[in-house]
Every structure is written in structure tokens, then in C-alpha cells.
Scaffold this motif. Structure first.
Motif, PDB file in Angstrom:
ATOM      1  N   VAL A 229      -4.342   2.931  -7.990  1.00  0.00           N
ATOM      2  CA  VAL A 229      -5.560   3.626  -8.011  1.00  0.00           C
ATOM      3  C   VAL A 229      -6.848   2.864  -7.364  1.00  0.00           C
ATOM      4  O   VAL A 229      -7.595   3.305  -6.298  1.00  0.00           O
ATOM      5  CB  VAL A 229      -6.360   3.995  -9.463  1.00  0.00           C
ATOM      6  N   PHE A 230      -6.715   1.416  -7.549  1.00  0.00           N
ATOM      7  CA  PHE A 230      -7.602   0.471  -6.756  1.00  0.00           C
ATOM      8  C   PHE A 230      -7.075   0.630  -5.129  1.00  0.00           C
ATOM      9  O   PHE A 230      -8.238   0.601  -4.399  1.00  0.00           O
ATOM     10  CB  PHE A 230      -7.676  -0.590  -7.228  1.00  0.00           C
ATOM     11  N   SER A 231      -5.757   0.491  -4.868  1.00  0.00           N
ATOM     12  CA  SER A 231      -5.554   0.577  -3.515  1.00  0.00           C
ATOM     13  C   SER A 231      -5.689   1.838  -2.939  1.00  0.00           C
ATOM     14  O   SER A 231      -6.221   1.707  -1.582  1.00  0.00           O
ATOM     15  CB  SER A 231      -3.818   0.472  -3.472  1.00  0.00           C
ATOM     16  N   SER A 232      -5.882   3.078  -3.539  1.00  0.00           N
ATOM     17  CA  SER A 232      -6.246   4.305  -3.185  1.00  0.00           C
ATOM     18  C   SER A 232      -7.749   4.028  -2.761  1.00  0.00           C
ATOM     19  O   SER A 232      -8.106   4.563  -1.477  1.00  0.00           O
ATOM     20  CB  SER A 232      -6.055   5.455  -3.941  1.00  0.00           C
ATOM     21  N   MET A 233      -8.715   3.509  -3.399  1.00  0.00           N
ATOM     22  CA  MET A 233     -10.077   3.282  -3.159  1.00  0.00           C
ATOM     23  C   MET A 233     -10.172   2.662  -1.921  1.00  0.00           C
ATOM     24  O   MET A 233     -11.118   2.743  -0.979  1.00  0.00           O
ATOM     25  CB  MET A 233     -10.789   2.776  -4.344  1.00  0.00           C
ATOM     26  N   LEU A 234      -9.503   1.437  -1.790  1.00  0.00           N
ATOM     27  CA  LEU A 234      -9.522   0.695  -0.780  1.00  0.00           C
ATOM     28  C   LEU A 234      -8.956   1.189   0.614  1.00  0.00           C
ATOM     29  O   LEU A 234      -9.894   1.236   1.675  1.00  0.00           O
ATOM     30  CB  LEU A 234      -8.860  -0.833  -0.979  1.00  0.00           C
ATOM     31  N   ALA A 235      -7.987   1.842   0.415  1.00  0.00           N
ATOM     32  CA  ALA A 235      -7.428   2.926   1.459  1.00  0.00           C
ATOM     33  C   ALA A 235      -8.519   3.776   2.203  1.00  0.00           C
ATOM     34  O   ALA A 235      -8.581   4.015   3.376  1.00  0.00           O
ATOM     35  CB  ALA A 235      -6.162   3.638   1.366  1.00  0.00           C
ATOM     36  N   ALA A 236      -9.048   4.456   1.140  1.00  0.00           N
ATOM     37  CA  ALA A 236     -10.109   5.660   1.348  1.00  0.00           C
ATOM     38  C   ALA A 236     -11.505   4.885   2.237  1.00  0.00           C
ATOM     39  O   ALA A 236     -11.741   5.369   3.242  1.00  0.00           O
ATOM     40  CB  ALA A 236     -10.801   6.112   0.127  1.00  0.00           C
ATOM     41  N   LEU A 237     -11.716   3.642   1.604  1.00  0.00           N
ATOM     42  CA  LEU A 237     -12.888   2.985   2.382  1.00  0.00           C
ATOM     43  C   LEU A 237     -12.366   2.663   3.980  1.00  0.00           C
ATOM     44  O   LEU A 237     -13.126   2.731   4.813  1.00  0.00           O
ATOM     45  CB  LEU A 237     -13.064   1.881   1.473  1.00  0.00           C
TER      46      LEU A 237
END
Length: 525
Positions: A229-237
Motif C-alpha cells: 500500500v505504501f509502495s503504491s502511494m510512492l509510485a502514484a506520487l
């Protein structure tokens, strides 16, 4: 075309090195076939269907003449009574050729730039960005658009193009609105800013932004397995940040921007050709109903009450479900990008094959370092963030039913800036909080915009711009956008309301190259 798009998606889903190598071999074989072999710029297509003309550089040197000088007359044959037109190459070198039939090509296409009328009928096919750009300005003034989107070299090239016939220029000038005092003052401001070096890029600032993007990608890759989930947020940013960086580079006219032209393709899956066709049109014809694709978001979101023929039940609840189409923004852009990229290769547009390879590399890299369950949510989260930033700065302002000849005043009236409240917001907005500065000077590096703000505030005051310099807080502007969706949702359909994809005017979406032509399952009109 469908084979290539399916192939790219297959590579993205498998993310295997062997698949990529095989795919590159197939694509290379396909693109090197005789039907698709091309140079960086294809030679100008003949304006006469039955008479192919290729002009070499040596021929151009011997035949070229300035339009204001009489053409040389051959001693062998008097051709003074033979109708002639123009044929130009990609460097804006033009020669006279026999005039073709109006049914086969454009024989009249006149545009005003800095007070002079130019005959662009022969240049339109050689224009690297496509013929549609030239066609949209037939009989119009294109000074601000010419200055805004072109490098110094490009702005010198147009002066080599043939001038319109004196009688044609006189007639057009009599029926075309004269330059306003605001336009003249703006050109003087632009000249002064250029002399003062405002287009010089701050490489330290660029290094910081690229460093942040790199850190986000690395962080997303390292946390993908343990904290998805944290990885997805970083990727989205990272995707959103890559979009803003690529946006700056595609607009840029300096050498660094040229080298970074495909950054958004590799880092965000967004092709520069698609971006230029869609986004530059938005800049040139901002908030023009039926022309500006950025406000043609129906049938999912409406920015004005439509004609009943183009209405949708979704409109009545759009203010409650807006986040759903917002989230799909990046996914839609990616599909449009692939369609345009393949079409560009088929049409032999400049750098088309390099762009397609860059997009292929993006899907391979991202799907290699990020699991599909991380990457897909990141695309939709990034779409939501990007839409929340790009939609409110125009939609709540004036919408135009007709072409606006005073481009400068139209930009002020159709644009509202966002005032950010913290360093994170200042970064995530990616320069779009200075939307007016960007629209008036799109090729200027965005690092210059904060210092440009007081200059434009003074310009608006001195030139009595309607509504002045418009800005609101970053949360207030979001509320204004939501209120717009709510008002349109509650309004009744309006008979005869402009169709979002064109109602006959120059540059209408249905008459241009926009992926939004015809709408989504709707019949065009």
C-alpha cells in the motif's frame, strides 16, 4: 495498430526480459519495412495528387526566392499565365509549383503573424506538428501562439515563408480584428523578459526535482513486497511528479528540454506527441467550447448544461461521483498515448519510433520493479491527484462559445491560480498553481513562475483586464470546482447548447485530431 498496442500491453503484463527482446525484434522488423521507413522529417508531400515533386537542397538553393520578390522568368517558356502555388520543406524553404485543385489540397491558407499575412498553404504539410495546427488559424492572427510554442529557430523560420498576395492580405486585414492594446503590451513584455534571460533553465532546481522523482521510484520498488500500500502511494506520487516534469520538458524550447523530450514517456507512460496535440490545443484555444478537449469530459462530467441530445443520466449525480472519472484520468491518457504513438509511426511523424520505444521501455521497467497489484492502484491514485490539480484552474472561469481573437485577455479570463499553503502542496502541484503564468509563457521553465507573478499582477492592473489577476486558496478553488459540478448537475438540459466536441468552428474536436472526437459512445454533431 491494434497488434502493436496489444503487444505492448502483453509485454507490460508478463514483464519478462525474453518477451521484451522478442518484442523489440518484431517491432524493429515492422518499423524497418519499406512501408514504414522514413527519415526524421519526411520530404514535403506534393500538393498535386498526380504530380509528385521532390525538391533537393541543391534545387532549393537554385529555385528559392522570397515571396515579396518577383519569381524568375524562364527564357524558354512564358509561364506567367499558369496558376502557381507553394511547396515547402521542413525548414520552411519554399518554391513555386503548379497550383493544384482545391478539391485535392488547400490552395488558400493565410495566417497573420506580427502584423504580416503569410501564405501557409505550402507549409502546412511540412509542419512537424501536423497540418491541423495550420488549418485552425486560417484567416486568423497566430502571433501569440507562434511565440508561445516555438523556439527561437522556429520563430525565425516563419519569416522565410511566402507572404500572402497583396490583395488577399488587404481583404483579410479589413475583416480581421486588429491587435488590441493588451496584445501589443504583452508582446513588449515578452520581448523584455526574453532580453532579461527568463528562459534560462536553473539546472540546480531541475536536479532537485529529478532527485525527488528518483527517490520516489526507488522507495516504491524497495517497499513493493513488504508494504504494497505504501509502495503504491510512492509510485502514484512518482507518476504525478513525472507528469509535471515531462509537461515542463515537452513545452520547453531549450536544449535540455529537447534531450528530455521522452522523459514522460519513459517515466509516466505519456507520449510527447499525444501531449502536444492535446495539451497545446488547450493552451491555444483555452475554454473554447467544442474545441478545448480539457473541458470536453462528458458524458462522465459536464462543465455546462448540455443539449438533450448529448445529455447523460450521470450528469445528475456527477458532483457525487466525480472522483471516479478523476481516478481514471491517467489510465485514459495512457490508452490515448498508445493510439497516438502508433498512428504517429504510421504517419511518419518526427521521432515517432523513438517515442514508441520509450513507451515500451516504460511498461517493461515499471512492471519489472513493481508488482501488478502495486502498479495498477498507483495509476488510479495518480489520476485522482492529477485531476484534482488540473481541472479547477479553468473550469470555474469563463467558457467561450466563439473564437477569442485577443488571446492574452482570454487567458486571464479563463484561468485561476491556486495559492498553496505548505511546501508539500507547492511541490505536488508541479507548477500548475501558477496556471496563468504557465498559460501565457508555456515554454518558460516553471521555476521562474513565482517571480513572474507580481509582474503579471501589475500587467493586469495596468491593462484593465476583466476580472484582473485571478487566484484563490488551494482548497477554495477545489470547492469552486465542486460547486460548478453541482450547479450543472442540478440544471435542466438546454436546447441548442454547444456540443462539447464541436459545432462547426475552426479547431472543433470532431474535425481535428483529438482522441475525444465523437465522444465516448456518443454520436458527434
Amino acid at each position: 495498430k491494434r497488434f502493436i498496442i496489444l503487444f505492448i500491453l502483453a509485454v507490460a503484463m508478463t514483464s519478462r526480459v525474453s518477451s521484451l527482446v522478442l518484442g523489440l525484434a518484431i517491432l524493429s522488423s515492422w518499423s524497418s519495412s519499406p512501408a514504414f521507413t522514413c527519415s526524421a522529417f519526411a520530404p514535403p508531400t506534393s500538393r498535386i495528387a498526380s504530380h509528385s515533386i521532390f525538391v533537393s537542397k541543391q534545387q532549393l538553393q537554385s529555385k528559392l526566392f522570397v515571396a515579396t520578390v518577383d519569381a524568375p522568368v524562364s527564357g524558354k517558356e512564358d509561364t506567367s499565365d499558369v496558376p502557381v502555388g507553394w511547396e515547402c520543406d521542413e525548414e520552411a524553404n519554399c518554391v513555386e509549383v503548379p497550383l493544384c485543385d482545391e478539391k485535392e489540397c488547400r490552395t488558400t491558407l493565410d495566417v497573420r503573424i506580427h502584423g504580416d499575412w503569410y501564405d501557409l498553404s505550402g507549409w502546412r504539410k511540412a509542419h512537424p506538428a501536423g497540418t491541423h495546427w495550420i488549418d485552425w488559424y486560417d484567416g486568423r492572427d497566430a502571433t501569440e501562439v507562434m511565440d508561445a510554442f516555438h523556439s527561437e529557430k522556429g520563430r525565425q523560420m516563419y519569416q522565410r515563408l511566402p507572404k500572402s498576395a497583396p490583395e488577399t492580405a488587404k481583404s483579410l486585414e479589413a475583416n480581421t480584428e486588429a491587435d488590441s492594446k493588451t496584445q501589443i503590451a504583452f508582446r513588449e513584455l515578452r520581448d523584455q523578459l526574453e532580453k532579461d534571460g527568463w528562459w534560462e533553465r536553473d539546472m540546480v532546481h531541475e536536479a532537485k526535482l529529478l532527485g525527488i522523482w528518483t527517490s520516489l521510484v526507488v522507495g516504491a520498488a524497495l517497499t513493493a513486497q513488504d508494504v504494497p500500500v505504501f509502495s503504491s502511494m510512492l509510485a502514484a506520487l512518482a507518476m504525478t511528479n513525472a507528469g509535471w516534469l515531462g509537461h515542463d520538458y515537452v513545452h520547453g524550447v531549450d536544449k535540455f528540454s529537447d534531450r528530455m523530450r521522452n522523459f514522460a514517456a519513459v517515466a509516466a507512460g505519456l507520449g510527447p506527441t499525444w501531449w502536444s496535440d492535446k495539451h497545446n490545443k488547450h493552451h491555444a484555444l483555452t475554454n473554447e467550447m467544442g474545441v478545448d478537449e480539457d473541458i470536453a469530459t462528458d458524458p462522465f462530467l459536464y462543465t455546462w448544461a448540455p443539449d438533450p441530445a448529448h445529455d447523460s443520466p450521470l450528469r445528475k449525480i456527477q458532483h457525487w461521483i466525480f472522483f471516479i472519472p478523476f481516478s481514471a484520468l491517467f489510465a485514459l491518457w495512457r490508452v490515448d498515448t498508445l493510439n497516438v504513438a502508433v498512428q504517429s509511426v504510421e504517419e511518419k511523424r518526427p521521432q515517432a519510433k523513438e517515442e514508441l520505444f520509450a513507451l515500451l521501455a516504460h511498461y517493461f521497467i515499471m512492471l519489472t520493479i513493481l508488482p501488478i497489484q502495486v502498479w495498477v492502484p498507483a495509476v488510479f491514485v495518480s489520476g485522482l491527484m492529477s485531476a484534482l490539480i488540473v481541472t479547477p484552474t479553468h473550469q470555474s472561469e469563463e467558457l467561450f462559445k466563439d473564437y477569442q481573437p485577443d488571446w492574452v485577455t482570454a487567458q486571464f479570463m479563463s484561468t485561476r491560480n491556486a495559492v498553496t499553503t505548505n511546501p508539500f502542496s507547492e511541490w505536488i502541484w508541479g507548477g500548475m498553481q501558477y496556471q496563468l503564468e504557465h498559460h501565457l509563457f508555456p515554454s518558460m521553465p516553471r521555476s521562474k513562475y513565482p517571480k513572474l507573478k507580481p509582474i503579471l499582477q501589475k500587467f493586469a492592473e495596468e491593462n484593465n483586464i476583466p476580472g484582473g489577476y485571478r487566484e484563490s486558496g488551494e482548497f477554495e478553488i477545489q470547492k469552486m470546482n465542486w460547486d460548478l459540478y453541482r450547479r450543472v448537475a442540478e440544471a435542466d438540459a438546454v436546447e441548442g447548447a454547444p456540443y462539447s466536441r464541436g459545432h462547426g468552428q475552426l479547431g472543433a474536436i470532431n474535425l481535428g485530431t483529438s482522441p475525444a472526437a465523437g465522444g465516448y459512445g456518443l454520436e458527434g454533431s
